[in-house]
Design an enzyme around this catalytic site. Structure first.
Site, PDB file in Angstrom:
ATOM      1  N   GLU A  92       4.525  -4.928   6.290  1.00 40.44           N
ATOM      2  CA  GLU A  92       3.323  -4.149   6.582  1.00 40.44           C
ATOM      3  C   GLU A  92       2.377  -4.928   7.500  1.00 40.44           C
ATOM      4  O   GLU A  92       2.023  -6.072   7.211  1.00 40.44           O
ATOM      5  CB  GLU A  92       2.591  -3.811   5.270  1.00 40.44           C
ATOM      6  CG  GLU A  92       1.400  -2.873   5.468  1.00 40.44           C
ATOM      7  CD  GLU A  92       0.712  -2.533   4.149  1.00 40.44           C
ATOM      8  OE1 GLU A  92       0.177  -3.462   3.507  1.00 40.44           O
ATOM      9  OE2 GLU A  92       0.701  -1.353   3.775  1.00 40.44           O
TER      10      GLU A  92
ATOM     11  N   TYR B  12      -2.425   1.001  11.877  1.00 43.15           N
ATOM     12  CA  TYR B  12      -1.572   0.660  10.733  1.00 43.15           C
ATOM     13  C   TYR B  12      -0.109   0.827  11.118  1.00 43.15           C
ATOM     14  O   TYR B  12       0.263   1.812  11.761  1.00 43.15           O
ATOM     15  CB  TYR B  12      -1.893   1.586   9.548  1.00 43.15           C
ATOM     16  CG  TYR B  12      -0.964   1.364   8.366  1.00 43.15           C
ATOM     17  CD1 TYR B  12      -1.321   0.502   7.344  1.00 43.15           C
ATOM     18  CD2 TYR B  12       0.281   1.994   8.310  1.00 43.15           C
ATOM     19  CE1 TYR B  12      -0.460   0.270   6.278  1.00 43.15           C
ATOM     20  CE2 TYR B  12       1.141   1.764   7.248  1.00 43.15           C
ATOM     21  CZ  TYR B  12       0.769   0.906   6.238  1.00 43.15           C
ATOM     22  OH  TYR B  12       1.617   0.669   5.188  1.00 43.15           O
TER      23      TYR B  12
END
Ligand code: ADP
Ligand code: MG
Length: 398
Positions: A206, A118
């Site tokens: 993101e 992530y």
């Protein structure tokens, strides 16, 4: 403003960020054409909506079917997946129960995923710096990771005076447990993301997941990007990526008339000038036991036309059972507001109770105009009185 995954990837590719090859499609035939340009034999067909959780999402008319992101192994399967997505409503954790109709898809080369990580960049208002967040828990929502295993989140704030430096990117790469060439490619990718974020005035970026392939490459497999609306005037190319289908129609209409409107879940419509006063008005409605149906700031220099538009907008919400107008006449005169309110009430044939609280320049004249209008408008003397009156009126009418 937010953009689609494929658009974010196209922007990021220009900055040297490694992303899989792929192309958008609006029809199943276009999807097959897009797939033919890829090396194969594994393709990924991805629903393009402005909401995450697509992979785990389900289509409304096909509750036992597969998700909004599908890995397939032939051109026929690309076609079938495209047909199952286009024109169908996808419900994910982030869309709410109503879901979102898929109008475009993205056909991408299948990647050989070894690890899912992530990575995100955001503006941390506390430190006034762009902060990079990373975690080994790729594919998971970062909120979940933060709630249950906060120690797994690496956070690096970048001083705008120095910009991104090798020690920043190395800290993240090592924190993610990368070794060898993967450290180099991750460092390059992170530096490129930072440059894109800064240059394009992004507010959020993101990459979930960021992957390491079997060959040791580091790739951005998903991309979610949001921009600072106040800076869009200097990014015409980004503004062109806006997809109005993905925005609330009432909010789109509001922005055309320079009204700041946010729809909420209550039943009392509010029309206020000034964001602070609008917040206070919503608070006091709640204090008196009501629920605001919207936030609406008509701005300092609102005209009669703009007030009329604001009224129409409030009434376009079927949940609205009463309206509270709360205007402080400073630059804007109360008599102009009163005329606007009357004109709007007549034009839209007002069918719900209306309470108006005016204060400031020409307030006496404004109140006189309202009371002589012959319309069933309740006048209020102060904020508390106004909230009390509208909450009672809505309860009585129910
Ligand atoms: P969302 O976050 O909306 O569910 P993603 O783009 O993250 O959508 O895709 C969900 C999952 O699908 C990823 O975590 C990954 O496992 C898989 N996936 C997505 N794109 C590819 C790709 N190009 N190759 C292989 N797998 C993919
Ligand atoms: Mg994702």
């Amino acid at each position: 403003m937010n953009i689609h995954e494929y658009q974010a990837k196209q922007l990021l590719r220009k900055y040297g960020v490694a992303v899989p090859q792929g192309a958008p499609a609006y029809t199943a035939d276009e999807a097959v054409e897009a797939a033919k340009a890829l090396p194969g034999p594994v393709y990924v067909v991805k629903s393009q909506i402005h909401a995450g959780g697509r992979g785990a999402g389900r289509f409304k008319d096909d509750p036992n079917g597969k998700g909004g992101v599908r890995v397939v192994k032939s051109l026929d399967e690309v076609k079938a997946a495209a047909e199952a997505m286009l024109g169908h409503v996808l419900v994910t954790k982030q869309t709410g129960a109503a879901g979102r109709e898929v109008k475009r898809i993205y056909v991408e080369a299948g990647a050989d995923i070894q690890r899912e990580l992530y990575l995100s960049l955001l503006v941390d208002r506390g430190t006034g710096r762009v902060t990079i967040l990373a975690s080994t828990e790729g594919g998971m929502e970062i909120e979940e990771v933060a709630a249950h295993t906060p120690e797994k989140i690496i956070s690096v704030a970048v001083d705008p005076a120095t910009g991104i430096q090798p020690f920043h990117t190395r800290k993240i790469a090592f924190g993610l447990g990368l070794t060898g060439d993967a450290v180099k490619s991750a460092s390059k990718l992170i530096a490129s993301l930072y440059k894109a974020f800064n240059d394009l005035d992004a507010s959020m970026l993101e990459i979930n997941p960021l992957i390491v392939t079997g060959a040791g490459e580091v790739l951005a497999l998903d991309a979610k990007m949001g921009f600072d609306d106040n800076a869009l005037f200097r990014h015409k190319d980004v503004l062109e990526l806006r997809d109005l289908d993905e925005e609330d129609p009432a909010e789109v209409e509001a922005s055309k008339h320079e009204l700041n409107y946010v729809k909420l879940d209550g039943n009392i419509g509010c029309m206020v000038n000034g964001a602070g006063l609008a917040m206070a008005t919503m608070d006091i409605i709640k204090l008196y036991g009501g629920e605001p149906a919207n936030f609406l700031d008509v701005g300092g220099g609102a005209t009669k036309e703009r007030v009329t538009q604001a009224f129409k907008l409030i009434l376009s919400d079927p949940n609205v059972e009463g309206i509270l107008v709360n205007i402080f006449g400073g630059i804007m005169r109360c008599d102009v507001i009163a005329e606007g309110v009357i004109a709007a009430a007549k034009e839209v044939s007002l069918h719900v109770p209306l309470v108006v609280r005016l204060e400031g320049t020409n307030v006496e004249l404004g109140k006189k105009i309202l009371s002589e209008s012959g319309l069933p408008i309740k006048s209020a003397d102060n904020l508390a009185d106004a909230a009390d009156k509208i909450v009672k009126a809505v309860k009585e009418a129910a």
